[in-house]
Design a protein around this motif. Structure first.
Motif, short mmCIF file in Angstrom:
data_model
loop_
_atom_site.label_atom_id
_atom_site.label_comp_id
_atom_site.label_asym_id
_atom_site.label_seq_id
_atom_site.Cartn_x
_atom_site.Cartn_y
_atom_site.Cartn_z
N VAL A 307 38.73 -36.54 28.44
CA VAL A 307 38.55 -35.75 27.25
C VAL A 307 39.81 -35.78 26.11
O VAL A 307 39.43 -36.25 25.05
CB VAL A 307 38.32 -34.12 27.50
N ALA A 311 39.62 -37.45 22.28
CA ALA A 311 39.97 -36.56 21.25
C ALA A 311 41.12 -37.35 20.41
O ALA A 311 41.15 -37.18 19.26
CB ALA A 311 40.48 -35.25 21.62
N ASN A 314 39.62 -39.98 18.39
CA ASN A 314 38.98 -39.40 17.10
C ASN A 314 40.04 -39.01 16.15
O ASN A 314 39.76 -39.45 14.90
CB ASN A 314 38.24 -37.98 17.54
N LYS A 326 36.26 -33.93 12.80
CA LYS A 326 36.95 -33.61 14.08
C LYS A 326 36.03 -33.20 14.88
O LYS A 326 35.09 -32.12 14.78
CB LYS A 326 38.05 -32.60 13.98
N ILE A 327 35.60 -33.94 15.98
CA ILE A 327 34.45 -33.59 17.00
C ILE A 327 35.00 -32.91 18.16
O ILE A 327 36.20 -32.77 18.54
CB ILE A 327 33.78 -34.90 17.49
N ASP A 328 34.01 -32.45 18.88
CA ASP A 328 34.13 -31.73 20.28
C ASP A 328 34.24 -32.98 21.19
O ASP A 328 33.00 -33.38 21.67
CB ASP A 328 33.37 -30.77 20.78
N SER A 330 34.63 -33.37 24.24
CA SER A 330 33.83 -32.94 25.55
C SER A 330 32.40 -33.26 25.69
O SER A 330 31.77 -33.60 26.51
CB SER A 330 34.07 -31.59 26.29
N LYS A 331 31.69 -33.31 24.28
CA LYS A 331 30.22 -33.38 24.02
C LYS A 331 29.90 -34.93 24.15
O LYS A 331 28.78 -35.45 24.41
CB LYS A 331 29.75 -32.89 23.01
#
Length: 353
Positions: A307, A311, A314, A326-328, A330-331
């Motif tokens: 993860v 990140a 990203n 900025k994304i999550d 974990s998705k």
């Protein structure tokens, strides 16, 4: 919906019987984003009948983005490509997840400086790398380590082979490259040199220069047994290569239409890795990066760091202007399949020979 216990039981039966129960020769559509040995272990599983209940329909795309589009549209069920695309999967809301990290770059990717050029000379100069790919990440992270921001250089969107001519002519001051193009430039341009590569320990431990296995979410939801079977078969193909390396390298050369010697220069001939190529993580190493098996990951990568690596990718895509959001992270990841195999008792620890 099957419970975890039922899935574990089904997986356990598969492990003891050698396959997961399914209708005979059910077709699974598999994509390979470019002709690259790191993505080809499912071809080994197919050719060596390591997944007998499924027919793996494998297509080489030579177009990473085209393959991702086919996966998102459900035309593919499974897709091998670089992990750096994972943040874009989340940002675009596609039905795609990264189910396993596979092979870190172990020195295959380099930044080459032109003769009579120092890092401090690069602001205002042209540097090349393929946009939205590992090369741009490597160039960007290295420039940052030298105190140079992305907007201080002129980016040219070129792959390694396309950068050879401009490097020869002096049009580029730095270029992302891999073999055989590195050797061609270094031989033809005395004074040109590699300034950084992905075998650097600081680069390795980021975990972002990585091959990955993606699956369509609907494939996982609608046919989880098949998804588990394919994932397990990928590792069984790797184990076959580990034990029959020379034979398997010949098979891969035929499948990818590569000279056999070049296969060895990427994945090696010792059944594990090749410094200057890629490091072939076994199941246990990959499961640790997922955080579903205890123990530290390989090459300085921490347990559960998958993860964090996504990140970080990203963050770099934002710095490099390829993403805005900025994304999550974990998705973009589904480690539940790896977790099911761990719970069922599957283990694999492969060493060089």
């Amino acid at each position: 919906m099957r419970s975890v216990l039922k899935l574990a039981a089904a997986s356990a039966v598969a492990l003891s019987a050698g396959s997961l129960s399914a209708a005979a020769a059910e077709t699974v559509n598999v994509g390979v984003c470019v002709s690259w040995p790191g993505y080809a272990m499912l071809e080994v599983a197919k050719e060596k009948n390591l997944i007998p209940d499924y027919d793996l329909n494998i297509t080489i795309f030579e177009d990473p983005l085209g393959g991702h589009a086919a996966l998102a549209a459900g035309q593919l069920d499974v897709y091998g490509c670089t992990a750096d695309y994972t943040p874009l999967v989340v940002d675009r809301g596609t039905d795609v997840v990264n189910v396993a990290q596979l092979n870190p770059s172990y020195g295959v990717d380099h930044v080459i400086l032109a003769p009579d050029t120092e890092p401090a000379d690069l602001p205002g100069k042209k540097v090349s790398a393929p946009q939205a790919y590992i090369g741009q990440l490597l160039m960007g992270i290295w420039l940052d380590s030298e105190g140079i921001t992305p907007d201080q250089v002129e980016w040219v969107n070129l792959n390694a082979d396309e950068a050879v001519g401009p490097m020869m002519s002096g049009d580029l001051s730095a270029a992302y490259m891999y073999e055989p193009w590195i050797s061609k430039v270094l031989e033809a341009k005395p004074g040109a040199r590699s300034i950084v590569n992905t075998a650097d320990p600081e680069m390795l431990k980021t975990g972002i220069f990585m091959d990955a296995l993606y699956m369509n979410k609907n494939f996982i939801a609608n046919d989880r047994e098949a998804a588990l079977a394919v994932l397990k078969a990928r590792w069984e193909g790797l184990a076959y290569w580990n034990q029959h390396t020379e034979e398997t390298n010949k098979l891969l050369a035929s499948f990818l239409q590569w000279p056999e010697e070049d296969i060895g220069y990427v994945i090696g001939t010792n059944g594990k890795s090749f410094e200057g190529g890629i490091y072939m993580m076994d199941f246990d190493e990959s499961a640790r990066l997922c955080g579903v098996l205890d123990g530290e990951g390989p090459l300085g990568m921490a347990n559960g760091s998958m993860v964090d690596s996504i990140a970080m990718t990203n963050d770099w895509w934002i710095k490099l202007g390829l993403m805005e959001n900025k994304i999550d992270a974990s998705k973009g990841i589904d480690c539940s399949l790896m977790g099911d195999l761990v719970e069922a008792g599957y283990r694999q620890s492969l060493s060089a020979h």
